[in-house]
Design a protein around this motif. Sequence first.
Motif: not given
Length: 312
Positions: A86-96
């Motif tokens: 599942a996509f979560n805030s931790k992954k979002l930060i990593s991608y950013m």
Amino acid sequence: MKFSYQQAVRALILLAFSAMLFKLHFTGDITKFINPKYVGLSQSASVIFLILFFIQITRIWSVKEHSHEHCYHEDHACGHDHGDAAFNSKKLISYMIIIVPLLTGFLLPAKVLDSSIAAKKGGMTVLSSQKSPQKDTSTPEAIDTDDNITQGEETAIDDNPVDPGLSADQKEISQEQFDQLIQKLETTPSIEMTDYVYDAYYEEISKDINKFKGRKIKLNGFVYKEDGFKENQLVLSRFLITHCVADAGIIGFLSELTNASSIEQDTWIEANGVLDVTNYNGMELPYIKITEWKKISTPKEPYLYPISVKLL
């Protein structure tokens, strides 16, 4: 077949990095970020990113019912992220963190370091600290400059090295060749600070300023000024890069020019003058009395790089 959008995003990121590096090499802007001797490594990185992109493509689609079954045992997951979690805030930060440099690389033009960066890096404080303390700490009187100042139109500069036995794109030279460069500096009545020899000559002049006092000198650089300068003072500045722009340091000569106050900061000029010695905040510095100058356009290669000497 199952499509994984996260794996697709990762593939696009790899392709984007490869494309960005290719773009920097194609436009020639890569040398605004790294020392030219690392260009080969950067080109290799671009190819590696492209290879990884093609490998990553194979992971975008997978057979749903057999996907990653080797990672599970008795209902316990292996803990690895195969791109379908599942996509979560931790992954979002990593991608950013990864995507932001890509956006800046594609959308923002490569900017040449200027006087604002020189000021942040210490400016005259840095230049002064590179010199030996002067015993006489009194402030010198202004040095009279010849009135034969000439100003010309914008022109290009010949960056060929002064030594005909060396090429400006030669990445390494022997100790013998380096010694010949220094010997030429010590014997020539007129010093030409070409990009290739600038750092070596600058360091040698700084070691024993009085040894070169009275010599004619030709150089180019951008204008840098600080509060406290006299109206006829400026610094002909350059940035020296050892590895990349992160380690860029300012080097240059405090100079005297009759109409220095009329020249805006960051203006590139080519100047001829005479080397002298002065004090700045109790430090002995090389000082140039400029006799001729002309405005030039920003060089294609604005930075300086140290000469690499082969260790035998």
